[in-house]
Design a protein around this motif. Sequence first.
Motif, PDB file in Angstrom:
ATOM      1  N   TRP A 157      -3.731   2.888 -12.674  1.00 58.56           N
ATOM      2  CA  TRP A 157      -4.639   3.038 -11.532  1.00 58.56           C
ATOM      3  C   TRP A 157      -3.890   3.390 -10.252  1.00 58.56           C
ATOM      4  N   LYS A 158      -2.635   2.970 -10.194  1.00 63.65           N
ATOM      5  CA  LYS A 158      -1.791   3.269  -9.033  1.00 63.65           C
ATOM      6  C   LYS A 158      -2.429   2.825  -7.712  1.00 63.65           C
ATOM      7  N   VAL A 159      -2.821   1.573  -7.671  1.00 67.27           N
ATOM      8  CA  VAL A 159      -3.257   0.986  -6.404  1.00 67.27           C
ATOM      9  C   VAL A 159      -2.216  -0.071  -6.008  1.00 67.27           C
ATOM     10  N   ASN A 179      12.491 -10.342 -10.083  1.00 69.04           N
ATOM     11  CA  ASN A 179      13.294  -9.121 -10.139  1.00 69.04           C
ATOM     12  C   ASN A 179      13.149  -8.349 -11.455  1.00 69.04           C
ATOM     13  N   ASN A 180      12.893  -7.058 -11.302  1.00 67.33           N
ATOM     14  CA  ASN A 180      12.986  -6.117 -12.420  1.00 67.33           C
ATOM     15  C   ASN A 180      14.384  -5.525 -12.336  1.00 67.33           C
ATOM     16  N   PRO A 181      15.223  -5.631 -13.336  1.00 66.12           N
ATOM     17  CA  PRO A 181      14.973  -5.878 -14.754  1.00 66.12           C
ATOM     18  C   PRO A 181      15.255  -7.300 -15.266  1.00 66.12           C
ATOM     19  N   GLY A 221       2.930  -5.068  -2.878  1.00 64.12           N
ATOM     20  CA  GLY A 221       2.310  -5.547  -4.114  1.00 64.12           C
ATOM     21  C   GLY A 221       1.663  -4.406  -4.886  1.00 64.12           C
ATOM     22  N   SER A 222       1.220  -4.721  -6.097  1.00 61.47           N
ATOM     23  CA  SER A 222       0.689  -3.687  -6.989  1.00 61.47           C
ATOM     24  C   SER A 222      -0.443  -4.228  -7.856  1.00 61.47           C
ATOM     25  N   ALA A 223      -1.596  -3.558  -7.793  1.00 59.71           N
ATOM     26  CA  ALA A 223      -2.699  -3.931  -8.692  1.00 59.71           C
ATOM     27  C   ALA A 223      -2.331  -3.587 -10.125  1.00 59.71           C
ATOM     28  N   GLY A 224      -1.482  -2.577 -10.296  1.00 61.42           N
ATOM     29  CA  GLY A 224      -1.044  -2.185 -11.637  1.00 61.42           C
ATOM     30  C   GLY A 224      -0.430  -3.361 -12.383  1.00 61.42           C
ATOM     31  N   LYS A 225       0.448  -4.099 -11.709  1.00 64.50           N
ATOM     32  CA  LYS A 225       1.126  -5.238 -12.344  1.00 64.50           C
ATOM     33  C   LYS A 225       0.216  -6.459 -12.320  1.00 64.50           C
ATOM     34  N   THR A 226      -0.511  -6.628 -11.220  1.00 64.93           N
ATOM     35  CA  THR A 226      -1.329  -7.817 -11.009  1.00 64.93           C
ATOM     36  C   THR A 226      -2.500  -7.886 -11.981  1.00 64.93           C
ATOM     37  N   LEU A 230      14.418  -6.792  -1.127  1.00 63.34           N
ATOM     38  CA  LEU A 230      14.385  -7.975  -1.984  1.00 63.34           C
ATOM     39  C   LEU A 230      13.330  -7.717  -3.054  1.00 63.34           C
ATOM     40  N   ASN A 231      13.672  -8.024  -4.303  1.00 61.79           N
ATOM     41  CA  ASN A 231      12.690  -7.868  -5.383  1.00 61.79           C
ATOM     42  C   ASN A 231      12.686  -9.163  -6.192  1.00 61.79           C
ATOM     43  N   SER A 232      11.763 -10.034  -5.829  1.00 61.64           N
ATOM     44  CA  SER A 232      11.613 -11.294  -6.555  1.00 61.64           C
ATOM     45  C   SER A 232      10.142 -11.469  -6.889  1.00 61.64           C
ATOM     46  N   SER A 289      10.086  -6.482   0.919  1.00 55.56           N
ATOM     47  CA  SER A 289       9.997  -7.475  -0.142  1.00 55.56           C
ATOM     48  C   SER A 289       9.049  -6.994  -1.242  1.00 55.56           C
ATOM     49  N   ASP A 290       9.650  -6.512  -2.310  1.00 54.34           N
ATOM     50  CA  ASP A 290       8.890  -5.952  -3.431  1.00 54.34           C
ATOM     51  C   ASP A 290       8.488  -7.110  -4.346  1.00 54.34           C
ATOM     52  N   GLU A 291       7.191  -7.453  -4.285  1.00 54.01           N
ATOM     53  CA  GLU A 291       6.702  -8.647  -4.995  1.00 54.01           C
ATOM     54  C   GLU A 291       5.675  -8.265  -6.058  1.00 54.01           C
ATOM     55  N   VAL A 292       5.883  -7.113  -6.695  1.00 51.72           N
ATOM     56  CA  VAL A 292       4.851  -6.628  -7.633  1.00 51.72           C
ATOM     57  C   VAL A 292       4.630  -7.587  -8.812  1.00 51.72           C
ATOM     58  N   TYR A 293       5.639  -8.412  -9.123  1.00 55.32           N
ATOM     59  CA  TYR A 293       5.471  -9.352 -10.251  1.00 55.32           C
ATOM     60  C   TYR A 293       5.154 -10.760  -9.761  1.00 55.32           C
ATOM     61  N   GLU A 294       4.528 -10.842  -8.581  1.00 55.95           N
ATOM     62  CA  GLU A 294       4.344 -12.153  -7.932  1.00 55.95           C
ATOM     63  C   GLU A 294       3.597 -13.173  -8.792  1.00 55.95           C
ATOM     64  N   VAL A 325      -0.557   4.285  -2.806  1.00 55.05           N
ATOM     65  CA  VAL A 325      -0.642   4.781  -4.183  1.00 55.05           C
ATOM     66  C   VAL A 325       0.420   4.030  -4.997  1.00 55.05           C
ATOM     67  N   GLY A 326       0.059   2.859  -5.437  1.00 58.94           N
ATOM     68  CA  GLY A 326       1.001   2.011  -6.160  1.00 58.94           C
ATOM     69  C   GLY A 326       2.060   1.452  -5.216  1.00 58.94           C
ATOM     70  N   ALA A 327       2.828   0.492  -5.732  1.00 57.75           N
ATOM     71  CA  ALA A 327       3.915  -0.076  -4.945  1.00 57.75           C
ATOM     72  C   ALA A 327       4.978   0.985  -4.664  1.00 57.75           C
ATOM     73  N   TYR A 328       5.054   1.958  -5.543  1.00 61.05           N
ATOM     74  CA  TYR A 328       6.004   3.063  -5.382  1.00 61.05           C
ATOM     75  C   TYR A 328       5.845   3.726  -4.013  1.00 61.05           C
ATOM     76  N   GLN A 329       4.616   4.081  -3.677  1.00 51.67           N
ATOM     77  CA  GLN A 329       4.406   4.746  -2.381  1.00 51.67           C
ATOM     78  C   GLN A 329       4.614   3.781  -1.224  1.00 51.67           C
ATOM     79  N   PHE A 378      18.738  -3.436  -9.785  1.00 48.55           N
ATOM     80  CA  PHE A 378      17.578  -3.162  -8.921  1.00 48.55           C
ATOM     81  C   PHE A 378      16.674  -2.122  -9.560  1.00 48.55           C
ATOM     82  N   PHE A 379      15.401  -2.178  -9.194  1.00 48.54           N
ATOM     83  CA  PHE A 379      14.431  -1.166  -9.617  1.00 48.54           C
ATOM     84  C   PHE A 379      14.954   0.174  -9.107  1.00 48.54           C
ATOM     85  N   ASP A 380      15.179   1.088 -10.029  1.00 47.98           N
ATOM     86  CA  ASP A 380      16.060   2.233  -9.761  1.00 47.98           C
ATOM     87  C   ASP A 380      15.652   3.135  -8.598  1.00 47.98           C
TER      88      ASP A 380
HETATM   89  N1  PMP Z   1       8.535  -2.233  -7.864  1.00 52.89           N
HETATM   90  C1  PMP Z   1       8.993  -2.705  -9.030  1.00 52.89           C
HETATM   91  C2  PMP Z   1      10.038  -3.767  -9.025  1.00 52.89           C
HETATM   92  C3  PMP Z   1       8.494  -2.194 -10.239  1.00 52.89           C
HETATM   93  O1  PMP Z   1       8.979  -2.659 -11.394  1.00 52.89           O
HETATM   94  C4  PMP Z   1       7.507  -1.178 -10.202  1.00 52.89           C
HETATM   95  C5  PMP Z   1       6.933  -0.572 -11.462  1.00 52.89           C
HETATM   96  N2  PMP Z   1       7.764  -0.523 -12.545  1.00 52.89           N
HETATM   97  C6  PMP Z   1       7.065  -0.727  -8.959  1.00 52.89           C
HETATM   98  C7  PMP Z   1       7.602  -1.284  -7.805  1.00 52.89           C
HETATM   99  C8  PMP Z   1       6.053   0.359  -8.841  1.00 52.89           C
HETATM  100  O2  PMP Z   1       4.763  -0.154  -8.977  1.00 52.89           O
HETATM  101  P1  PMP Z   1       3.476   0.769  -9.038  1.00 52.89           P
HETATM  102  O3  PMP Z   1       3.244   1.120 -10.469  1.00 52.89           O
HETATM  103  O4  PMP Z   1       2.374  -0.062  -8.451  1.00 52.89           O
HETATM  104  O5  PMP Z   1       3.751   1.976  -8.205  1.00 52.89           O
END
Ligand code: PMP
Length: 429
Positions: free
Chosen positions: A262-264, A192-194, A251-256, A188-190, A220-225, A106-110, A132-134
């Motif tokens: 949609w939270k995939v 990187n947010n923020p 990864g995240s379809a939300g960002k992609t 690792l988040n590359s 390795s959080d690559e949601v902005y790949e 359910v999103g990269a969050y889960q 880092f993403f909080d």
């Molecule tokens: N990782 C990072 C670095 C993000 O910025 C976010 C969303 N802001 C997420 C994960 C979460 O992504 P999702 O909406 O797919 O759960």
Amino acid sequence: SFSFQAKMSRPVQAQRLEGLDKNIWVEFVKLAATYSKVNLGQGFPDFPAPEFLTEAFVGALSGKNHMLHQYTRAFGHPPLVKVLAQFFGKLLGRDLDPMTNVMVTVGAYQALFCCFQAFVDEGDEVIIIEPFFDCYEPMVKMAGGTPVFVSLRPKAPKDGKLMSSADWQLDPAELASKFSERTKAIVLNSPNNPLGKVFSRGELELIAELCVKHDVLCFSDEVYEWLVYDGKEHIRIASLQGMWDRTVMIGSAGKTFSATGWKVGWTVGPDRLMQHVRTVHQNSVYHCATVAQEAVSQGFQRELSLFGKPDSYFVQLPKMLQQKRDQLVQSLDAVGMKPIIPEGTYFLVADISKFKSDVPDDPKSDEPYDYRFAKWMVKNKGLAAIPLSAFYSEAHKNNYNNYLRFCFAKEDATLKAASDILQKWKQEK
Ligand code: PMP
């Protein structure tokens, strides 16, 4: 009597939630909803998701296959895990088994939550690179682990040029000093947010070497790949020597696909690790909406067939966002709110020093200055952004409280409205 006893008196909060109740998003999403005229705060596009994706969703929803309204496979809808295995297999240059190397979340969050729960024990340390993403910090703590922070250090460019996110670097000796026998993982988040930093091959090799030396996992959080600019390359740490075996890619379809609601999301990794990620997922969430997974699978089918071609969304989206980045960079620079040019993501961080005289410091407040500045700005100027110190641990917040994070995944009209607010503000000064 029964009624006398009915009111609970025992403490109810689980100890692991201690100190985790305050959350930047709860506070700032509410403030933006109440006061903002222009919202460059939370990270989501205000432009539409691509038509091929929304059409796929509508097709899945109203098409002949009524089974798409029912449960699907817990670890990922088969068409989605199959195409993700093909897609990421191609990127990593290795054969991936859709059933064991990929799991939908359910999103990269889960996906992140599953990783921390699956691998972090009481007493384990997890290295987190600041800013880092909080959510990394509370997620480590909820798993019983101890976050260990290491900061990217800014180096001002010599010639008075605007700073780039590439000017924020890890000190190799400092990073090495954070690894110990208690270290279980590094996040690792590359990109990187923020900051929008895209880690270079050299930086990733340094992290990889330390992971191998200390036998440490990498989440390795690559949601902005796909969101990388100026011809930069996003390098997947799992493709470096010794890293596939110890990395979970997220990864995240939300960002992609510009569809954050949609939270995939997904995880990709070796079965040896994925089996434990699956255990957490199976016993908590089970799966996310089948129709959304079906639509995302069709989106990936399209992207696989157009891979690297000009019509690919993954080629078009960064081109569009680079222009938006440049538009916001120009607006901020024009008023003296110095932007740090991001190499990736749809965020940029800007220095508010020149505007500080409008929002006097309050030595009695224990709130970081940038929090107060961001609150003042949304209430008085109608412009919402997020304080950078929200992306730092408590101990380091006050070292980085002169910046705001802006999201530029917005319609040009939204960015123009932000620019107008900034111009007017500057003129009033
Ligand atoms: N990782 C990072 C670095 C993000 O910025 C976010 C969303 N802001 C997420 C994960 C979460 O992504 P999702 O909406 O797919 O759960």
